[in-house]
Design an enzyme around this catalytic site. Structure first.
Site, PDB file in Angstrom:
ATOM      1  CB  THR A 185     147.388  44.607  84.306  1.00 63.73           C
ATOM      2  OG1 THR A 185     147.059  44.038  83.060  1.00 63.73           O
ATOM      3  CG2 THR A 185     146.127  44.772  85.129  1.00 63.73           C
ATOM      4  CD  GLU A 329     143.836  41.682  86.022  1.00 60.63           C
ATOM      5  OE1 GLU A 329     144.637  40.835  85.556  1.00 60.63           O
ATOM      6  OE2 GLU A 329     143.346  42.592  85.328  1.00 60.63           O
ATOM      7  CE  LYS A 437     128.012  37.567  67.145  1.00 56.24           C
ATOM      8  NZ  LYS A 437     127.171  37.958  68.248  1.00 56.24           N
ATOM      9  CD1 TRP A 442     130.328  33.481  68.963  1.00 54.56           C
ATOM     10  CD2 TRP A 442     131.436  35.393  68.715  1.00 54.56           C
ATOM     11  NE1 TRP A 442     129.646  34.445  69.662  1.00 54.56           N
ATOM     12  CE2 TRP A 442     130.317  35.629  69.528  1.00 54.56           C
ATOM     13  CE3 TRP A 442     132.286  36.459  68.413  1.00 54.56           C
ATOM     14  CZ2 TRP A 442     130.012  36.880  70.049  1.00 54.56           C
ATOM     15  CZ3 TRP A 442     131.989  37.705  68.941  1.00 54.56           C
ATOM     16  CH2 TRP A 442     130.872  37.915  69.741  1.00 54.56           C
TER      17      TRP A 442
END
Ligand code: AMP
Length: 541
Positions: A185, A329, A437, A442
């Site tokens: 990946t 994963e 940000k 955020w």
């Protein structure tokens, strides 16, 4: 005190043997690279996989060897999925959409001994072969009639290799922690990293997927993996479908909306799995023809966030949407939005809201969210933090990497930013590396994208951070207009402003013909961020 049950190892090959025995008439139907449709039952596939096992031995493959594949979704790729791990080898799926230098890195890092490739990829591999490990065996996945003239050293023909063997072979017992599959990946930085699946993780993951998607997973159902076998086990379908006795309809190289529509209709596909970009293409085709492919009842959307507008478009046509989240994963399934009967009975708007979340954990997956100091956050739907996971299907470390991939408690950090609701629904707001940000606050790029996609003149989009001298970063919307439309920026911002605070609104809207995609078909925000790093925002000198 230990129990006294037999400790038989979990083996990938047992899935196919079971399908042969119990669901022998079901199987894999493939749209082939050579042209035309190929039909193979699980009974035939199991026999051919045993022939393949013997053929692997005769060309010198042994336990622990990495054997690479470079192939579309098709029956021969499925045989490799069973034959290679069946003898104790490691099926290493390569992503053909990766740039040449990454493929070279990956093949050398894995030290692959052999490469099985579809006809499509012969010209590309001829250019790479000089950079691959010495003595690499090349096997072209076709029959003698279609074997090309090629400069690949000693190129072998797949069907000839199989024809030279009989199917009298017994799968050996291997410890269940034996490596079975390998998939790399790409991170944002550094070289790609490998996840090394075990027989145990593959078999348990197949069970997890079967339990979580029961409407699709039974005999008589036909499932279309648009998600490729070269990406995280086609989300587990390579193992779960034969286990459940459903059939796989393999699209081969034909992934555009019209080809998918035709294949789905001809083969009566019930459930189709893939990334949002693919479904935007199919939805355009559905709208063009004014109807669904016959028999289409379920779509699994994952790989990146499914926009509520896309979910709604399927749901209002009667297609049940399962929004799924996961990672290479994690084998890769982590969560799914399969609604229970009481949730199905909710009014449409509430159902859509639930489906816009990434879903609830599959059996065996545990989740926690932590703040920047690693302190666990409450699962109250409000606290946001980095998502960590652990489970039977989760990687414990990258292949041949010294670095630990786990935190002090042994959990794997996903790099996703999320909240978890008290009812268990996961709400991903961003990737840590995609976060915006602005002035210390955020902004969720996924929230802004979902709203933008609900604008009828926007076909696809991505929200990225652009550096800003005062605010640090500001969001910019990069949008692909819908066919024949010229959206008005003021109108787009007004539309977003109905749901967002002023400071959350993008500072600019950039219109493009298409968005760059990653090798797994997701919008590449990294490429966009690099491209617009020096973008001058309106009002800045
Ligand atoms: P990959 O390993 O290439 O499959 O990428 C895994 C990453 O894709 C995750 O860590 C998420 O950032 C993203 N992803 C996958 N599914 C979803 C989803 N349903 N919503 C939002 N992001 C997703």
């Amino acid at each position: 005190m230990l129990g006294q049950m037999m400790n038989r190892p979990l083996r990938v090959a047992d899935i196919l043997s079971y399908a042969e025995d119990i669901h022998g008439d079901e199987g894999v139907i493939s749209s082939t690279v050579e042209g035309g449709i190929h039909r193979e039952t699980y009974r035939e596939m199991a026999a051919r996989s045993r022939q393949l096992a013997k053929a692997l031995f005769s060309i010198g493959i042994r336990e622990g060897d990495r054997v690479a594949t470079l192939a579309w979704n098709g029956f021969r790729h499925m045989e490799l999925y069973y034959g290679i791990p069946g003898i104790g080898g490691i099926c290493h799926t390569l992503n053909p959409r990766l740039p040449a230098e990454q493929l070279i890195f990956i093949v050398n890092h894995a030290e692959d001994r052999a490469l099985f490739l579809d006809l499509t990829f012969v010209p590309a591999v001829e250019k790479l072969a000089a950079h691959f490990p010495k003595g690499m065996l090349y096997i072209i996945m076709t029959d003698r009639a279609h074997m090309p003239d090629t400069s690949l050293p000693g190129a072998l023909c797949y069907e000839e290799l199989l024809a030279a063997e009989d199917d009298g072979y017994e799968w050996p017992d291997l410890p269940e922690d034996t490596a079975a599959g390998l998939c790399y990946t790409s991170g944002t930085t550094g070289n790609p990293k490998g996840t090394l699946y075990t027989h145990r993780s593959q078999v348990l993951h197949a069970f997890m997927v079967c339990v979580a998607t029961q409407d699709a997973m039974h005999t008589g159902r036909r499932i279309l993996p648009v998600v490729p076998l070269f990406h995280a086990n086609a989300w587990g379908l390579a193992h779960a479908t034969p286990l459940a006795g459903a059939s796989l309809i393999m699209p081969g190289p034909h992934l555009d909306g019209a080809s998918l529509f035709d294949l789905m209709e001809a083969e009566n596909v019930f459930s189709a799995w893939g990334v949002p970009t693919v479904w935007l293409g199919l939805m355009a085709e559905i709208n063009k023809r004014g109807r669904l492919p016959e028999g289409f009842g379920e779509v699994v959307i994952g790989g990146s966030a499914a926009a509520p507008s896309l979910i709604e478009a399927f749901e209002e046509k009667g297609v049940d949407v399962i929004h799924a989240w996961g990672m290479t994963e994690m084998s890769p399934i982590g969560t799914l939005t399969k609604l229970e009967p009481n949730m199905q009975a909710l009014p449409l708007e509430e159902r859509l809201k639930l489906k816009s979340y990434q879903g609830r954990r599959a059996f065996g997956v545990e989740m926690k969210i932590v703040d920047e100091d690693g302190t666990r956050q409450r699962h109250d739907g409000k606290a946001v933090g980095e998502l960590f996971v652990r489970g039977y299907n989760v990687m414990s470390g990258y292949y041949r990497s010294e670095e630990s991939a786990l935190d002090a408690e042994g959990w794997f950090g996903t790099g996703d930013v999320a909240a978890i609701r008290p009812d268990g629904f996961l709400c991903i707001t961003d990737r840590t590396k995609d976060l915006i940000k602005s002035g210390g606050e955020w902004i969720s790029s996924i929230d802004v994208e979902n709203l933008a996609l609900a604008h009828e003149q926007i076909a696809n989009c991505a929200v990225i951070a652009v550096p800003h001298p005062k605010w640090g970063e500001r969001p910019v919307l990069v949008a692909v207009p819908a066919d024949g439309c010229t959206p008005d920026t003021g109108d787009v911002l007004r539309h977003l402003g109905e749901h967002l605070a002023k400071w959350q609104l993008p500072d600019d809207v950039i219109y493009v013909d298409s968005l760059p995609l990653t090798a797994t078909g997701k919008v590449s925000k990294l490429t966009l961020r690099q491209e617009y790093a020096d973008h001058k925002l309106p009002g800045m000198d």
